[in-house]
Design a protein around this motif. Structure first.
Motif, PDB file in Angstrom:
ATOM      1  N   ILE A   1       0.928 -30.084   6.667  1.00 53.20           N
ATOM      2  CA  ILE A   1      -0.239 -30.265   7.523  1.00 53.20           C
ATOM      3  C   ILE A   1      -0.407 -31.754   7.792  1.00 53.20           C
ATOM      4  CG2 ILE A   1      -2.707 -29.881   7.751  1.00 53.20           C
ATOM      5  CD1 ILE A   1      -2.480 -27.688   5.656  1.00 53.20           C
TER       6      ILE A   1
ATOM      7  N   ALA B   1       2.382 -39.136  11.577  1.00 54.33           N
ATOM      8  CA  ALA B   1       2.143 -37.778  11.087  1.00 54.33           C
ATOM      9  C   ALA B   1       3.299 -36.857  11.482  1.00 54.33           C
ATOM     10  CB  ALA B   1       0.820 -37.254  11.624  1.00 54.33           C
TER      11      ALA B   1
ATOM     12  N   ARG C   1       0.343 -30.534   1.794  1.00 54.67           N
ATOM     13  CA  ARG C   1      -0.106 -31.513   2.780  1.00 54.67           C
ATOM     14  C   ARG C   1       1.045 -31.972   3.673  1.00 54.67           C
ATOM     15  NH1 ARG C   1      -3.306 -34.474  -1.391  1.00 54.67           N
ATOM     16  NH2 ARG C   1      -5.442 -33.743  -1.217  1.00 54.67           N
ATOM     17  N   GLN C   2       2.271 -31.909   3.122  1.00 57.40           N
ATOM     18  CA  GLN C   2       3.406 -32.291   3.961  1.00 57.40           C
ATOM     19  C   GLN C   2       3.492 -31.395   5.187  1.00 57.40           C
ATOM     20  OE1 GLN C   2       7.163 -32.588   1.881  1.00 57.40           O
ATOM     21  NE2 GLN C   2       6.049 -32.986  -0.022  1.00 57.40           N
TER      22      GLN C   2
ATOM     23  N   LEU D   1      -0.100 -37.449   4.256  1.00 56.90           N
ATOM     24  CA  LEU D   1       1.329 -37.470   4.578  1.00 56.90           C
ATOM     25  C   LEU D   1       2.143 -36.794   3.482  1.00 56.90           C
ATOM     26  CD1 LEU D   1       1.611 -41.102   5.933  1.00 56.90           C
ATOM     27  CD2 LEU D   1       2.046 -39.020   7.232  1.00 56.90           C
ATOM     28  N   GLY D   2       1.451 -36.278   2.470  1.00 59.32           N
ATOM     29  CA  GLY D   2       2.149 -35.542   1.420  1.00 59.32           C
ATOM     30  C   GLY D   2       2.535 -36.386   0.227  1.00 59.32           C
TER      31      GLY D   2
ATOM     32  N   MET E   1       6.697 -36.223   9.396  1.00 64.19           N
ATOM     33  CA  MET E   1       6.813 -35.285   8.278  1.00 64.19           C
ATOM     34  C   MET E   1       7.042 -33.851   8.779  1.00 64.19           C
ATOM     35  SD  MET E   1       6.697 -37.106   5.607  1.00 64.19           S
ATOM     36  CE  MET E   1       6.395 -36.001   4.233  1.00 64.19           C
TER      37      MET E   1
ATOM     38  N   ASN F   1      -7.106 -29.994   4.963  1.00 66.82           N
ATOM     39  CA  ASN F   1      -6.116 -30.878   4.353  1.00 66.82           C
ATOM     40  C   ASN F   1      -6.409 -31.113   2.872  1.00 66.82           C
ATOM     41  OD1 ASN F   1      -3.743 -32.198   4.701  1.00 66.82           O
ATOM     42  ND2 ASN F   1      -4.596 -34.034   5.600  1.00 66.82           N
TER      43      ASN F   1
ATOM     44  N   MET G   1      -2.294 -35.078   9.474  1.00 70.20           N
ATOM     45  CA  MET G   1      -3.651 -35.392   9.890  1.00 70.20           C
ATOM     46  C   MET G   1      -3.698 -36.799  10.466  1.00 70.20           C
ATOM     47  SD  MET G   1      -7.178 -34.768   7.883  1.00 70.20           S
ATOM     48  CE  MET G   1      -8.750 -35.324   8.512  1.00 70.20           C
TER      49      MET G   1
END
Lengths: 222, 246, 219
Positions: free
Chosen positions: B82, B153, B79-80, C123-124, B156, B51, B84
């Motif tokens: 993936i 999570a 990251r969107q 979460l981006g 997303m 991540n 976590m």
């Protein structure tokens, strides 16, 4: 810039004496507050209704009344209402102890409440009686938490002693004022140098103590 | 099935301590890979690297062929894709349950509020927490918080879900409710990379097991091989340390 | 106590009260701004500025407001910087309060667990979004009790303004005691007006504390 007056005669020494007056008032008041605060805190923890109400009111007064107002009340009020003639220094000691005792007692109350019941139980199970439990088990645990606050209280009291000049005690700021007055003709700019020096003196008195308090707080965090 | 995530010989060092030592792993779409190993073996660090919460010194991590390594210009965008979930839930304490779910879609994806809330409510219903939508995290039990965190999570629509010891902080009676959610996600074919200490659960959910020790992958295989016929002495010892009275 | 005397004192106290709260709240607003800026600079380790902010905080936390005011009001004019008494009150309170608020905000920012930031990143969210949406609101929430304590502390500190010849509540009380010797009445009004000024703030502070409880991190 007016620094020169500081080296005239014993001016610097007088300033330092003024600082000592401030320190003395703070130290005595903290010592009184420690003892009275511990006693009051334990008393409040015994959950006697009257004591609790009284201490609540006491705390709230200290919380919202400026120390300056308390000083006026004791210094001007006591002589008028009670017919007592209390010196300015005694007034300051009374007010500072009144304030410190309230803060200490609240800390003691909080610390006592935070000590788990099982500490008492395990102490009883070892054969201690309630008094011994307090003396050997409980109070040592809370004293440790009181020390950083006491030190912190000293610095706040030193700073607050600057107020006592307003009821006529000769402390640093007052000495500074006197020096400026006395040298009005020869050093018209003395106010800058002298007040800056007073500023620095207060800082030098408080800063090491507040560092110590922070250090101990960190060290004894648990 | 096609490969979705590829970890290519990555190494992670703090000063002179090597936490991950040339680790490679390939994960196919829809696959559930469970990583186990003694504490401090680097398994959580591996997830954090995926991540890009940690820098790596060697190797690369590819999601659909695109590098996710730190230093990449768009870690947020990757990251969107993936998701976590953390051991300590990390719900946002100043937001309600529903707001926790909708915050990222609203701010990151610029989804409409109505749409985000509808989806959030649907997910909450799925894990039986619809009635809790307006509660603050402090009013929930650990198991409830963790179920919310998993749904947060999912909001997303991640292509890969990373679960880092998500039951380790829970009281035993709450572990099941969280693991059931994870099992249901596995059934719908979600790609997941899971770090856990719950071996029974690992066996039930995993398509593939990976054993990491000392920053290296020591053994990997199907749950059957892994638990019944461990090939290495280290894995045998590790599995043995979990089994009392057998 | 003589009600007639109280009544005759009322207008003077009311005027002093308004002056005190005006300077008090302006000073607190300034303290908020200074404290916020200083805390950011320290928290984000901005070179040079971080140092300056650090010295400022230590200097003003460890000196009394009265001495700060004396220096600003009586000392600075000697080097050509003249500030009106009212502005001096606001500035002094703002500088003192800023050093306290800075510590409050800074420890609020520090208290946010790193994993909160990481989970928002995962979460981006961008770093800016994480700060605006997660870190800042949480830090402020954590700080509510300390902010309330600071506000009460600063309002109490207004009691030294009389020293720079501002006609505040203390000045009025001292003046009236000196003029008429109606000490009891003068002191009663003093306590009354400070109670009016601070009791609501104290109560609001406790309410605010209760409201934010349960929205703190780590629960």
């Amino acid at each position: 810039m007016g620094f020169e007056v500081l080296w005239k005669g014993n001016n610097m020494l007088r300033l330092l004496e003024g600082l000592w007056a401030a320190l003395r008032i703070s130290l005595i008041s903290v010592a009184v507050s420690l003892v009275l605060g511990l006693a009051l805190g334990i008393l409040v923890s015994l959950k006697l209704r009257a004591v609790q109400v009284l201490s609540r009111i006491w705390l709230e007064i200290v919380r919202i009344m400026p120390q300056m107002v308390l000083l006026f009340l004791v210094y001007f009020g006591a002589s008028r209402v009670l017919g007592l003639n209390i010196s300015a220094e005694t007034s300051a000691l009374i007010v500072f102890s009144f304030w410190g005792t309230a803060e200490m007692s609240d800390l003691v109350r909080g610390s006592l409440a935070a000590i788990p019941k099982i500490q008492y139980e395990s102490s009883y199970s070892l054969g201690f009686d309630p008094l011994q439990t307090y003396l050997y088990v409980i109070i040592p645990q809370i004293v440790r938490r009181m020390i950083p606050l006491s030190i912190n209280l000293i610095t706040r009291m030193i700073k607050t002693t600057s107020l006592v000049m307003m009821i006529g005690i000769v402390e640093v700021l007052k000495v500074g004022q006197q020096i400026i007055e006395a040298n009005r003709k020869s050093s018209p700019n003395a106010a800058f140098g002298v007040y800056l020096t007073v500023f620095v003196l207060y800082f030098l008195a408080c800063w090491p103590i507040s560092r110590l308090s922070k250090y101990l707080e960190k060290k004894w965090e648990n | 099935m096609e490969e979705i995530l590829r970890i290519n010989g990555i190494s992670k060092r703090y000063d002179d301590i090597t936490v991950l030592d040339h680790v490679s792993l390939s994960i196919k779409s829809g696959e559930v890979v469970v990583i186990v190993g003694p504490s401090g073996c680097g398994k959580s660090t591996l997830l954090r690297c995926v991540n890009s919460l940690e820098n790596i010194q060697e190797g690369e991590i590819l999601l659909n062929g695109e590098s996710v390594n730190p230093g990449n210009k768009k870690p947020a965008a990757l990251r969107q894709k993936i998701g976590m979930v953390f051991q300590s839930y990390e719900l946002f304490p100043h937001k309600t349950v529903l707001q926790n779910l909708t915050l990222a879609p609203l701010k990151v994806k610029k989804t409409g509020r109505k749409e985000a809330e509808e989806e959030g409510l649907k997910l909450l219903e799925r894990v039986g927490l619809l009635s809790r939508k307006d509660n603050y995290p402090s009013q929930l039990s650990g198991g409830q918080k963790q179920r919310v965190a998993i749904m947060r999570a999912l909001m997303m629509h991640p292509e890969v879900l990373l679960l880092d010891e998500i039951t380790a902080a829970l009281d035993p009676e709450m572990v099941r409710e969280v693991l059931e959610v994870v099992l249901s996600l596995a059934k719908e074919g979600r790609t997941m990379l899971i770090v856990t200490h719950e071996l029974q659960f690992a066996r039930a959910v995993a398509d593939r097991m990976v054993f990491i020790d000392g920053g290296r992958i020591v053994e990997e295989g199907t749950p059957e091989e892994f638990f019944e016929h461990p090939r290495t002495e280290r894995l045998r010892k590790f599995l043995h340390s979990f089994s009392y009275g057998e | 106590m003589d009600p007639e005397v109280l009544k005759s004192y009322l207008p003077r106290y009311a005027e002093a009260f308004l002056l005190t709260i005006k300077i008090g709240w302006l000073g607190i607003a300034l303290a908020f701004v200074i404290g916020m800026l200083s805390a950011f600079v320290i928290h984000f380790r901005i070179p040079v500025l971080k140092r300056i902010a650090g010295y400022y905080v230590e200097l003003f936390r460890n000196t009394p407001l009265l001495v700060q005011l004396f220096f600003i009001y009586f000392g600075l004019p000697k080097v050509g910087i003249v500030i009106s008494a009212e502005a001096c009150g606001v500035l002094g309170l703002g500088l003192l309060g800023g050093s306290y608020m800075s510590e409050t905000f800074r420890s609020g920012l520090e208290a946010i667990p790193a994993a909160q930031k990481e989970s928002a990143l995962s979460l981006g969210m961008s770093r800016g979004q994480v700060f605006r949406e997660i870190i800042l609101p949480e830090a402020l929430t954590i700080s509510v009790p300390a902010i309330a304590a600071n506000v009460i502390f600063l309002l109490k500190e207004t009691s030294v303004f009389s020293a720079i010849s501002l006609m505040d509540l203390m000045f009025t009380a001292k003046d009236l005691i000196g003029l008429y010797y109606d000490t009891t009445e003068a002191l009663f009004m003093l306590v009354l007006f400070y109670t009016i000024m601070l009791l609501p703030v104290s109560i609001l502070g406790s309410i605010a504390e209760k409201t934010v409880r349960g929205k703190m991190p780590g629960q």
